[in-house]
Design a protein around this motif. Structure first.
Motif, mmCIF file in Angstrom:
data_model
loop_
_atom_site.group_PDB
_atom_site.id
_atom_site.type_symbol
_atom_site.label_atom_id
_atom_site.label_comp_id
_atom_site.label_asym_id
_atom_site.label_seq_id
_atom_site.Cartn_x
_atom_site.Cartn_y
_atom_site.Cartn_z
ATOM 1 N N TYR A 7 39.028 36.169 36.911
ATOM 2 C CA TYR A 7 38.937 37.272 37.868
ATOM 3 C C TYR A 7 38.123 36.865 39.089
ATOM 4 C CZ TYR A 7 40.774 40.499 34.382
ATOM 5 O OH TYR A 7 41.570 41.137 33.476
ATOM 6 N N GLU A 8 38.594 37.295 40.259
ATOM 7 C CA GLU A 8 37.856 37.023 41.486
ATOM 8 C C GLU A 8 36.660 37.964 41.599
ATOM 9 O OE1 GLU A 8 40.837 37.618 44.481
ATOM 10 O OE2 GLU A 8 40.741 39.788 44.311
ATOM 11 N N ASP A 9 35.576 37.454 42.141
ATOM 12 C CA ASP A 9 34.373 38.238 42.411
ATOM 13 C C ASP A 9 33.960 39.101 41.221
ATOM 14 O OD1 ASP A 9 32.242 38.940 44.038
ATOM 15 O OD2 ASP A 9 33.267 40.703 44.813
ATOM 16 N N TYR A 10 33.709 38.438 40.078
ATOM 17 C CA TYR A 10 33.402 39.142 38.838
ATOM 18 C C TYR A 10 32.173 38.524 38.156
ATOM 19 C CZ TYR A 10 34.640 41.835 34.646
ATOM 20 O OH TYR A 10 34.652 42.708 33.597
ATOM 21 N N PRO A 11 31.020 38.491 38.880
ATOM 22 C CA PRO A 11 29.820 37.914 38.283
ATOM 23 C C PRO A 11 29.356 38.738 37.089
ATOM 24 C CG PRO A 11 29.387 38.647 40.551
ATOM 25 C CD PRO A 11 30.815 38.968 40.226
ATOM 26 N N PRO A 12 28.810 38.144 36.090
ATOM 27 C CA PRO A 12 28.401 36.741 35.963
ATOM 28 C C PRO A 12 29.496 35.849 35.392
ATOM 29 C CG PRO A 12 27.616 37.908 34.043
ATOM 30 C CD PRO A 12 28.342 38.932 34.927
ATOM 31 N N TYR A 13 30.716 36.364 35.278
ATOM 32 C CA TYR A 13 31.781 35.605 34.635
ATOM 33 C C TYR A 13 32.496 34.636 35.567
ATOM 34 C CZ TYR A 13 30.743 39.059 31.149
ATOM 35 O OH TYR A 13 30.068 39.854 30.251
ATOM 36 N N SER A 14 32.863 35.083 36.766
ATOM 37 C CA SER A 14 33.575 34.201 37.690
ATOM 38 C C SER A 14 33.456 34.705 39.121
ATOM 39 C CB SER A 14 35.052 34.089 37.283
ATOM 40 O OG SER A 14 35.642 35.364 37.155
ATOM 41 N N TRP A 15 33.154 33.770 40.029
ATOM 42 C CA TRP A 15 33.094 34.058 41.454
ATOM 43 C C TRP A 15 33.066 32.740 42.210
ATOM 44 C CZ3 TRP A 15 28.753 33.903 38.463
ATOM 45 C CH2 TRP A 15 27.649 33.232 38.945
ATOM 46 N N LEU A 16 33.297 32.813 43.516
ATOM 47 C CA LEU A 16 33.197 31.641 44.377
ATOM 48 C C LEU A 16 31.899 31.706 45.146
ATOM 49 C CD1 LEU A 16 36.768 31.218 45.911
ATOM 50 C CD2 LEU A 16 35.573 29.645 44.378
ATOM 51 N N GLU A 17 31.173 30.605 45.172
ATOM 52 C CA GLU A 17 29.933 30.500 45.936
ATOM 53 C C GLU A 17 30.061 29.308 46.862
ATOM 54 O OE1 GLU A 17 25.527 29.350 44.696
ATOM 55 O OE2 GLU A 17 26.185 31.275 43.852
ATOM 56 N N SER A 18 30.207 29.583 48.158
ATOM 57 C CA SER A 18 30.421 28.525 49.155
ATOM 58 C C SER A 18 31.613 27.651 48.779
ATOM 59 C CB SER A 18 29.164 27.668 49.324
ATOM 60 O OG SER A 18 28.078 28.455 49.729
ATOM 61 N N GLY A 19 32.682 28.288 48.284
ATOM 62 C CA GLY A 19 33.899 27.573 47.936
ATOM 63 C C GLY A 19 33.878 26.889 46.578
ATOM 64 N N THR A 20 32.786 27.018 45.833
ATOM 65 C CA THR A 20 32.661 26.398 44.519
ATOM 66 C C THR A 20 32.747 27.461 43.430
ATOM 67 O OG1 THR A 20 31.214 24.688 45.436
ATOM 68 C CG2 THR A 20 31.183 24.972 43.046
ATOM 69 N N PRO A 21 33.650 27.267 42.456
ATOM 70 C CA PRO A 21 33.741 28.224 41.349
ATOM 71 C C PRO A 21 32.451 28.240 40.531
ATOM 72 C CG PRO A 21 35.660 26.789 41.400
ATOM 73 C CD PRO A 21 34.666 26.226 42.352
ATOM 74 N N LYS A 22 31.979 29.435 40.201
ATOM 75 C CA LYS A 22 30.750 29.613 39.423
ATOM 76 C C LYS A 22 30.983 30.661 38.349
ATOM 77 C CE LYS A 22 27.907 27.229 42.151
ATOM 78 N NZ LYS A 22 26.968 26.218 41.757
ATOM 79 N N GLY A 23 30.149 30.629 37.301
ATOM 80 C CA GLY A 23 30.153 31.676 36.297
ATOM 81 C C GLY A 23 30.397 31.193 34.886
ATOM 82 N N VAL A 24 30.213 32.108 33.956
ATOM 83 C CA VAL A 24 30.363 31.822 32.526
ATOM 84 C C VAL A 24 31.792 31.368 32.211
ATOM 85 C CG1 VAL A 24 30.286 32.849 30.215
ATOM 86 C CG2 VAL A 24 28.557 33.473 31.908
ATOM 87 N N ASP A 25 32.794 32.089 32.698
ATOM 88 C CA ASP A 25 34.184 31.725 32.419
ATOM 89 C C ASP A 25 34.525 30.357 33.012
ATOM 90 O OD1 ASP A 25 34.445 34.120 31.102
ATOM 91 O OD2 ASP A 25 35.648 35.082 32.673
ATOM 92 N N ILE A 26 33.954 30.049 34.158
ATOM 93 C CA ILE A 26 34.179 28.754 34.801
ATOM 94 C C ILE A 26 33.629 27.635 33.921
ATOM 95 C CG2 ILE A 26 33.697 27.344 36.832
ATOM 96 C CD1 ILE A 26 35.516 29.858 37.339
ATOM 97 N N GLU A 27 32.426 27.810 33.426
ATOM 98 C CA GLU A 27 31.812 26.788 32.575
ATOM 99 C C GLU A 27 32.577 26.612 31.270
ATOM 100 O OE1 GLU A 27 29.577 24.634 33.669
ATOM 101 O OE2 GLU A 27 29.808 25.757 35.532
ATOM 102 N N ILE A 28 33.025 27.705 30.671
ATOM 103 C CA ILE A 28 33.831 27.614 29.449
ATOM 104 C C ILE A 28 35.136 26.867 29.743
ATOM 105 C CG2 ILE A 28 35.172 28.942 27.755
ATOM 106 C CD1 ILE A 28 32.896 31.059 27.921
ATOM 107 N N GLY A 29 35.766 27.177 30.859
ATOM 108 C CA GLY A 29 36.993 26.491 31.259
ATOM 109 C C GLY A 29 36.775 25.006 31.455
ATOM 110 N N ARG A 30 35.658 24.640 32.058
ATOM 111 C CA ARG A 30 35.341 23.218 32.254
ATOM 112 C C ARG A 30 35.146 22.500 30.921
ATOM 113 N NH1 ARG A 30 31.697 24.508 37.351
ATOM 114 N NH2 ARG A 30 33.250 24.078 38.950
ATOM 115 N N ILE A 31 34.476 23.158 29.986
ATOM 116 C CA ILE A 31 34.247 22.570 28.660
ATOM 117 C C ILE A 31 35.580 22.342 27.936
ATOM 118 C CG2 ILE A 31 33.303 23.027 26.364
ATOM 119 C CD1 ILE A 31 30.944 24.463 27.862
ATOM 120 N N ILE A 32 36.464 23.341 27.987
ATOM 121 C CA ILE A 32 37.773 23.215 27.334
ATOM 122 C C ILE A 32 38.575 22.087 27.967
ATOM 123 C CG2 ILE A 32 40.005 24.365 26.969
ATOM 124 C CD1 ILE A 32 38.357 27.002 26.721
ATOM 125 N N ALA A 33 38.628 22.045 29.309
ATOM 126 C CA ALA A 33 39.383 21.001 30.001
ATOM 127 C C ALA A 33 38.814 19.613 29.683
ATOM 128 C CB ALA A 33 39.368 21.256 31.505
#
Length: 73
Positions: A7-33
């Motif tokens: 989801y866009e703009d959905y902190p603390p799960y997912s958002w863009l900060e200066s063009g960089t994906p941030k959040g809990v869901d982002i980190e989980i996605g990175r771990i899975i990938a």
């Protein structure tokens, strides 16, 4: 690569900060990938009426109804 819809703009799960994906869901996605040995790519989507509609429109039928899940560079 693995495309992950979040989801866009959905902190603390997912958002863009200066063009960089941030959040809990982002980190989980990175771990899975990383575990799969592929690059994570995140597609930020707007939330709809409910989760079922979001899955149907963004994941299951995305290409069928003219949408795409893999739109983030």
């Amino acid at each position: 690569y693995l495309t992950i819809a979040v989801y866009e703009d959905y902190p603390p799960y997912s958002w863009l900060e200066s063009g960089t994906p941030k959040g809990v869901d982002i980190e989980i996605g990175r771990i899975i990938a990383e575990d799969l040995g592929v690059e994570p790519r995140f597609s930020f989507v707007a939330s709809g009426e409910n989760l079922e509609a979001d899955l149907r429109n963004n994941i299951w039928k995305g290409p069928v109804i003219g949408g795409q899940v893999s739109v983030w560079p």
